[in-house]
Every structure is written in C-alpha cells, then in structure tokens.
Design an enzyme around this catalytic site. Sequence first.
Site, PDB file in Angstrom:
ATOM      1  N   HIS A 183       0.921  -1.008   0.138  1.00 30.43           N
ATOM      2  CA  HIS A 183      -0.035   0.004   0.010  1.00 30.43           C
ATOM      3  C   HIS A 183       1.080   1.210  -0.032  1.00 30.43           C
ATOM      4  O   HIS A 183       1.611   1.500   1.118  1.00 30.43           O
ATOM      5  CB  HIS A 183      -0.736  -0.077   1.051  1.00 30.43           C
ATOM      6  CG  HIS A 183      -2.086  -0.978   1.353  1.00 30.43           C
ATOM      7  ND1 HIS A 183      -2.227  -1.685   2.360  1.00 30.43           N
ATOM      8  CD2 HIS A 183      -2.476  -1.606   0.307  1.00 30.43           C
ATOM      9  CE1 HIS A 183      -3.240  -2.647   2.034  1.00 30.43           C
ATOM     10  NE2 HIS A 183      -3.337  -2.719   0.723  1.00 30.43           N
ATOM     11  N   HIS A 216       3.177  -3.329   7.113  1.00 31.50           N
ATOM     12  CA  HIS A 216       2.287  -2.701   6.508  1.00 31.50           C
ATOM     13  C   HIS A 216       2.161  -1.368   7.501  1.00 31.50           C
ATOM     14  O   HIS A 216       2.772  -1.285   8.779  1.00 31.50           O
ATOM     15  CB  HIS A 216       0.672  -3.291   6.802  1.00 31.50           C
ATOM     16  CG  HIS A 216       0.394  -4.076   5.579  1.00 31.50           C
ATOM     17  ND1 HIS A 216      -0.570  -3.869   4.662  1.00 31.50           N
ATOM     18  CD2 HIS A 216       0.880  -5.345   5.066  1.00 31.50           C
ATOM     19  CE1 HIS A 216      -0.621  -4.548   3.896  1.00 31.50           C
ATOM     20  NE2 HIS A 216       0.398  -5.644   3.968  1.00 31.50           N
ATOM     21  N   GLU A 257       1.301   3.712   2.961  1.00 33.49           N
ATOM     22  CA  GLU A 257       1.840   3.169   4.275  1.00 33.49           C
ATOM     23  C   GLU A 257       3.265   3.209   4.323  1.00 33.49           C
ATOM     24  O   GLU A 257       3.884   2.214   4.214  1.00 33.49           O
ATOM     25  CB  GLU A 257       1.256   1.591   4.511  1.00 33.49           C
ATOM     26  CG  GLU A 257      -0.082   1.679   4.816  1.00 33.49           C
ATOM     27  CD  GLU A 257      -0.646   0.479   4.687  1.00 33.49           C
ATOM     28  OE1 GLU A 257      -0.128  -0.505   4.690  1.00 33.49           O
ATOM     29  OE2 GLU A 257      -1.888   0.297   4.556  1.00 33.49           O
ATOM     30  N   GLU A 290       1.757  -4.471  11.540  1.00 31.51           N
ATOM     31  CA  GLU A 290       1.007  -3.187  11.232  1.00 31.51           C
ATOM     32  C   GLU A 290       1.892  -2.276  12.193  1.00 31.51           C
ATOM     33  O   GLU A 290       2.102  -2.285  13.536  1.00 31.51           O
ATOM     34  CB  GLU A 290      -0.331  -3.183  11.600  1.00 31.51           C
ATOM     35  CG  GLU A 290      -1.099  -4.284  10.956  1.00 31.51           C
ATOM     36  CD  GLU A 290      -1.606  -3.387   9.456  1.00 31.51           C
ATOM     37  OE1 GLU A 290      -1.474  -2.381   9.330  1.00 31.51           O
ATOM     38  OE2 GLU A 290      -2.458  -4.227   8.794  1.00 31.51           O
TER      39      GLU A 290
END
Length: 1121
Positions: free
Chosen positions: A820, A917, A823, A1002
């Site tokens: 992504h 991420h 990110e 994350e």
Amino acid sequence: LSGTKPGANLTSWKKIVPSNSRVLMLLGQLEKLNGEAVLSDAEVSRHITSKILHLIQTQEKTRKEITAKGSSGMEVILASLEVSGGRRVGVLVSKGGTAILLQLLITTSKEWPPSEELMLQLHTILAKVGPKDRKFGIKARINGALNITVSLLKQNLQNHKLLLPCLQVLRVYSANSVNAVSLGKNGVVELLFKIIGPYSKKNTSILKYVFQSTANARRAVDRTYVPTLLAVYQDWHRNDTRHRHVHIRKAILGCIRNITNIKLGRKAFLEADGMRILYSTSTECLSVRTLDPLINTSSLIMRKCFPKNRLPVPTIRSVFHYQLPHIPAEGPVAQLYRQPPDVDDVVDESDDNDDTEADTENDTENEEDEKNHKTQNDDIETDISKLRPKENLTRPLEDLKMYECFFPELSENFQVKVLTSCQTPAVLPKSLAPIVVPTAHAPSPLSLAQGELTDLPLDLDSICISKDGPGGLERVALEEDTLNGQSQSPVVGSLQGELEHDDDCSSHSSGELGVLEVPDTAALLPLHDPELYIDMVKGTKSVPQYTEVAYPDYFGHVAPTFREHILERVYGVQRAKIFQDIERMIHPNDILDKVVYDLDLKRLIDDGESLKFNSQFESGNLRKAVQVRKFEYDLILNSDINSNHYHQWFYFEVSGMRVGSSYRFNIINCEKVNSQFNYGMQVLMYSVQEAISGHPRWVRTGTEICYYKNHFSRSSIAAGGQKGKSYYTMTFTVTFQYRDDVCYFAYHYPYTYSTLKMHLQKLEALRTPQIYLRQDVLCETLGGNSCPLLTITAMPQSSSNDQICQFKNRPYVFLTARVHPGETNASWVMKGTLEFLMSPSPMAQSLRESYVFKIVPMLNPDGVINGNHRCSLSGEDLNRQWQRPSPDLHPTIFHTKGLLQYLSSIQRVPLVYCDYHGHSRKKNVFMYGCSIKETLWQTNVNAAACDLQEDLSYRTLPKILSQLAPAFSMASCSFVVEKSKESTARVVVWREIGVQKSYTMESTLCGCDQGKYKGLQIGTRELEEMGAQFCIALLRLKRLSSPLEFRNSSHFLDVENDLIESRCKVTSSTTYVLDEDEPSFMEEVDYSAESNDEPEPDPDPQETPADEDGLSDSELALRRS
C-alpha cells in the site's frame, strides 16, 4: 407521588376493606419495609411483591381491592418502586406485572367516569415499568392502551398533575416505531403542539420520539410546525437564563433534529431561517460548559441541513490516466471503464436520509431481539475446511521452474570466485523529460506567466555539485541551459534563513546563478547521497512524467533528537471548526472561493496574495487548492490512478507564506469515518530554511487538528453504490516561522521508490566478504519500473561440504513491504531490517548464519511513484489479489507468490513470512496472524474448536517482539481469519503455501499508548528500530526453537497460558483487538448527517450526547456495551 403519607392512606383504607384481607396484610408489610429501606430486606420485599402480584393475577376480588376508590394499594406499590429503583421494577416486569397494569388501565377506562386518581397512579407506574420491559410498546398496542392514554390526554390538557405521567407514558409508547406512526395518525402531533407552549415546564421529549417516524415528521412539516418549534426554542433560550431546564431545551432540539431527518424537514428548516437561529443561540451558549449538549445537537442539525455541496472537481477519477493492457471482467475497475464518458460521477441526484422509510404496521417489532440473535461478527470465517491450511500451488511445476534462477544459493558450490559476486538490476533508460531541482524562489512546474504554463524546466544534467561551499555545506549550482532553442535563465534564490529579502524578491535578473545549499548529512545518513538520488530519479518512470525533485527527498531526513508528544486535544476545537464551516453559508460574502492550484485546468491566477502549491514530484499528491478566506485553504486530494476513491495520502509543497500568520488547511475529500488525527496525530512538515541551516528533517506540526464529516456529497459511484454519503475533512493550522521558505506537508514520512533504489545501491557498500547479498529484478511493473528482490544470508565459512550443506539447509524467512503506497512507515521499518541484516554486528552475523532472507522491499513501486494511497496502476488493492493474481495486471504479486510456490514445490516452505504494513486507526506496532482455534472462538462453533489440535507456536514471534520492542503491543495482536481478508498475503501464504508463522506487521502512523514510547508520536528512528528488533526476535526464535533451548522450560514461552488469558475481543467487522483502540476524548461531537437513532436517557442537565460517528469502532463497542 401522592400528597399524603402511605401510612395514613393505608389506615383509612382499612375501613373500606375487610380486616382479614390478605392483600392488606401484605401491603402493610411492604409499606413497613419501604419505611425502613434496609438493603438486607431486599429478598423479603421481593417475596412480598411476588405474593401481591400472584393475588392480583388470580383473584378478581384482590384486584378490585387494590383499585377501589380511596384505596392506597397503588401508592404503596409506587412507594416500593421508588425505594428500590430498578431492582423491584425488574421483578415486576419478570413476573408479568406489565400485562396486569395494562389490563387494570383497560378496566379502569371502562368505568365512567374513570378514576382520575387511579389513572394518575397507573400511568406513573407504567412510566417506570415501560423502559424496563423491552416489549412494552407491543403489549401496549395489542391491549389498546395507546388510545386510552391519548384520550385521557385530550380530556386533561389543563390538568398538569395528570398531564405529566401521560406524556411520560406516551414517550415510552413512541419508542416503538410502529406505535409512533399510529400515534401520529391519531393526532398526537397536533395535540402535543397545544401543550408545549412558550416557556412552560411540560415534557417535550415525547415529541422527539414521535418525530422519529418519517410520517410524523412529514405531518409536522405540512402543518408548519418547524417555525413553531424554532420559536419555542428561542423563547426557552431567552427565558431560561439560569439554565435550569436544559433538558427541556434539548428535547425541543431533539424534535427539530428528528424532523430534519427527512428532506422536506431540512427544506422547511432552511426556509424558517433555522440556520441563523440555531447559529446565534449556539454562539451565545459557548461560554457555558453545561450547555454543551445544546451546542452539539444544534451543530448536528445545522450540519445536517447544510446544503450538500458538489466537490469542486470535474470528475472524481484521477487526474492522471493509465491505459491498462486489458480490463478486468468485473470489479470496480471494470465498472469505471464501462461508465459512459458523459456521466457526472461527482454527485448523485440523491440526498442523505431521503424519504425512504416505509410507514407500515409491519415494521420490525423488536430490532434489539433480532440483533441479539445475529452472530457476533459475520465476517469471521467459520468454515473449518477453509480454515485448515491446504498447500495449493495453483500453477504447474513446469511454470514454477522459471523461479529457479532466483535461488542460486541452493545450487552454488562456492568453488569459484563467484563467491562475492552479486547481480544488480539493470539501469533503466533516463526519462525523456528533464528533471528539476527547485530553489526557494523558483516557480513550480505549474509556473505562471499571464495565466499560462510557460516556464521550461531545468535540465538535471546541467547541475554541478561542489563541496567547497562555506560552512561545510554542499552547493548545487543550476547553470544556464538551452531548451528547444530558447535561452532558459534559471531563477536565482539563495536559501539562507539569515538573509533579508524585499517583498518583490521573487523577481530576478536573467542570467544569474541559482545556488542551492545542500546540508552535508553524510555522517548522519550513510545511506543517503543527493547526487546518487538524482541518478535514481532519472530511471524512475511515472505516469505524469514528473520533472521535479522534492527538497526533502533530495536533502534527506535526519530524525530529530527531541521527543514529539502526541498532541493533546483542545476541548472544543472540532466544534469551533464546524462552526467556521457553517459560517460559510451564513456569511457567503466573506468567502473568496479562489482556485490557486488545479491539476485539471492548469490555468492559474497569481496575484501575489495567495500561497503557492505544488505536488508534481515523485509520490506527490494534491489535486486542487482553493482559497476560501485570507488564511484558509480547502485542499482536494487526487484519487488513485484507475480509481475514483482512496483519498488519504498527501504530499505537497507550499511557498509564498507570511511569517507569523496562522494558516488553516482543510483536506476536504477524505473517506474514512475516523482517523488518528482525532487522537493526537499531527501532519509532517519539512522546512527548506531549516534544512539549509543544518536541520534537514520532517517534524510533526499543526494545531487545532481534527477530523469530521463535512457537507461535500460523495457520489454513490465512489461509495460502492451507497447513496447520501459525505466526505470528511481533516483540518490543521500551521504558523510559518521563516520568510521566503518552502515547506512540504505529508501524511507520513515520505519514502519514494527512488529513495529505495538509492538505499539498495548504498547497501552494496556495506557488504563484506562474510555477507551474501544478491539483488535481482523480480519483474517489471505495469509502469515499466523494476521490482527489486534481495537475498541476504551469511557466506559459508569455507567451501567444505559441511559448510556448504549447512548453508543450503538454512530455513527461509520471506519479507515483503509497501504493498500500500500510503503506508510509508512500512518502508522505514523495512529500512531498519535491511540495515540490521547488512550490519557487521555479531548478532547480525549470527542471524545471517541462521536464515536465508528473501525480501521484496516494495511490492507496489508504481503506486508509490505516482502518489497513490492504496492501489497500483491497475486501480486495485494488490493485497486483495493474492488468491488469483494476474501476471499482466498484478505482476509483482504474481511473481512474489510464484517465488513462495516454488519454495513450497521443492519442500523449502519458509519458516516465517511477514508483510510490513501501516495502520491508520490504531496506535503501537502489532501483528495479525492466523489461527483456526482463535477464529472459531469468536463464533458459536466452540465445540468444534475444542476438538482441534493446533500448534501454538504462531504466537511465539509476536510474544518475543512484545518483550524486545518498546513500540510493540501484544495486546493489539489478533490471530483471527476473516472472510474479507482471505485474499490477503497473510491468509493466502498461511492457507496455500503452508507457512504457519504468516503475519502482517502493522505499524502505527500516530504513536504509542503503552511502553517506553507511551504518549509519543512515532518517528523514523522508532520505525527503523522496529525493523531491527524484528531481526533480533527472529534470532531469539531460532534459539528458542533449538533442541538445547527447548529442553530448558524456563527459556520457552508459555504460549498456551498466554493464549487462554488473552482471548480476543471483537470490536468491529474487520478489526479484532484485545484492548480498546482509543479512550473517548472529552469533546464528543456528533457530526454525522445520518445519525438519527440517538438514545434518549433520562433528562439530565449535565448530559453529553453520544458521538458515535466521530468515534473509533472500539469506542462504539464500549459505549454500546
């Protein structure tokens, strides 16, 4: 509740009923207990109450005795309810007391004339019992109690003693939507407007419930009651100077709020000048904190009635277009390409909460019961056959042999000098367009000359770098160049903060030399080289064919040494911003509405009074800037290419600012319903003046930051078919410190594709004879950029068979990142991992000797380059394509999965897979993993889960990280498999490749709320540290898994107990956490235009209304529980 003492009434009652009456005896005992009110007698009271109820149910004689004229039996029961509160009311409901009371009401109404005293007592009890009985509305309608209460109300409009309990019961009746419709048809709306006259102390909260029905709201509009309500509210506002009746004023606002839930109601509100009335009354209340419920409700009504505006863009599609090699057969991209070119995709001919409710008697009777029967979360995968990992190559073995060339370490014999060789990606051809390094006074590519784009960019090849500059600073001289046969004189500007300039200093004579001072940060940034970065930019291909380099990417970023605390939210800031937005409608003449930057038009007017914007550089994203006030700008972000949404990532340049003035920036087309900007996160700013003075760094900045729903309509085309949705505004205020500065703002620390290429090339210099480093080009992206693949391990200590065997049998660890583009923190974590792996430390060497690392550091180069937030050039989220990736549309995913499938086919399944991420809604760093048992625990299939045998080692790595990394939170980890995530890397690698330790790691975009970094915003230093700690955790995992360590139980993690102690809690359809994401902040503003289901608690002047639309999922779960 009655004027006399129950004891006196009971004495007089003894003369009426027989002395041997059993119910009299029981009532006497109950009265005695009421007087004592001893908690220990609760069971005795419950026993006596049950006996009285039984007698009433079974004996007609007893019922008559209780309700006889002059009887105080009802008063004793009322007193009993008063003493114990909800406990005895609950007993009364559970024993069938509601039906008995309703039957008594029916019986009493048949008498003529009905007993006023008994009616008063019955309605008083029903008003207490009704809220505790979830089916009270249905029972009352079936028994015909609604008409009785309405008739009693009509006959006693001047009898305030009886009026109040009747209104309270009507309020409970109308909580049921079917009852509300029925009451409206029976004239209750008209009746109530006869009651709520100016500045009287009648109960008006009933109207709020009645108007929850669309039909009743229409009746109020048709009978022009909206101006009446506004006039009544104004009257109460003027007369209630001591604020003793805030609950009544709030109830009137509740009526207006429910009426404005329909389109006709909003129109009537605007025609009655409701915006001005509520705005003026609300501003007069701002100084009194206890009036916040009124201000917040008024704000909601005004925002709801604020006419929906069209987003000021010609289309919601991206400004940039990339033609795909072929169009997918279905999905959002296919819909986008099938859309006719003349369709207006910016706004629909619809309105939020339009008149769509059906006023029928068949409405859901008890929605709460239905909700309770639903599963806790429909997104959890419950099919055990799908949960069990199944190795599925999906591609023939012959096809997978093409990946053999990416694993030379498995066949290398190390007998020749190829021992230290390393393949590097081929250098791509230079871009055709010249590249520009801007100066502070240089206009951006959207340069203005009589409104047209006429300035030609400077050729990057003309830049010469000299390190002889004063003060140890490098200087970049921009020499004259000739382009297209015309002489191009570079714009001159010395970026020295100490120099003073006149207001017209932006004009310079032709032929002067532009000097750009470059901070010498080589000692602090060993992997950064401005000259090398420029070379990397030349080989980067973008859809807009960028010709400019942003200062921060060129200078580099040195993490600040000071701490950056999570910003404390100032009370009232969101409300203040909302009121400023409302002022735009009330005072439209104050709005400039001047376009100062627009990628669509490329025709701008520069009068020297406005800020200058630019985003035409790698990873930049800003589509349009509109000046709305002298120091306020609305900003619009560009959609991802081949998409019509995903507006979150921003990165743009600002210049032409005034020192000391506070500028407000509003990004008005955000899409997520909430953001960490509501919980202390700040934007990133990079000052060129700071950089040339020796501090090249991104810093957290901005005050008065908040995130809320705005009045810009979001097309159903971009909202997945949902109509009436709105965009959200992220607003922040900045005061600039330097004159003639050039500042950059970003959502998070930028990390471009060219930066990655520069870092990878600089990593070569760190390679020693002990390090095996290989760089390959995995594939080419849609945009023609290379996707790098790294192999890192330790060279064998010798070419002996034992050493070569040990080398070839090392387990694989497969890492990926940046699928992504928005990110960017994932790339900073990956940078920390790569630097640690290439470091000469003994721990790094031990780690290299333990594993072979296969790393794809950037899965989505095209998205990163072109400033996308989530998608690649295909317009799709690449992390939802892992099940069936297309070699044409998703080449990086197709070939990365091919690498993993090849390893599986040769029986070398990686020990660990981790995809890096970033997370925009939560704090800390945490992991998502995959577990069958923990998934089934969230469902009703617990019996099957108990029979499953599952290796719990998937929890070991996160547990180690929680002990090592201060930013990591085990409490935020989840190992639940969701249906919506079945096509993500984590789940596919676990299910199809068979990697048990398959994770998504994350990293927060905001900061931490636990551990060493609690209360601090996260920076690049902490992110890189996280990448290094991940490596150390892998080393400890290796040691814990070894036979010697395994025997020593004191060194092994008790993951079984840890698993049992931390059962996951479901807080939303797609997020599972163990703790609440966020505590509720003090200011609770309901800014939703769709929210029309606010629960109405008992009137309380100190009450603060619920703000569900502005809170995170976890806060909603906490509040609703």
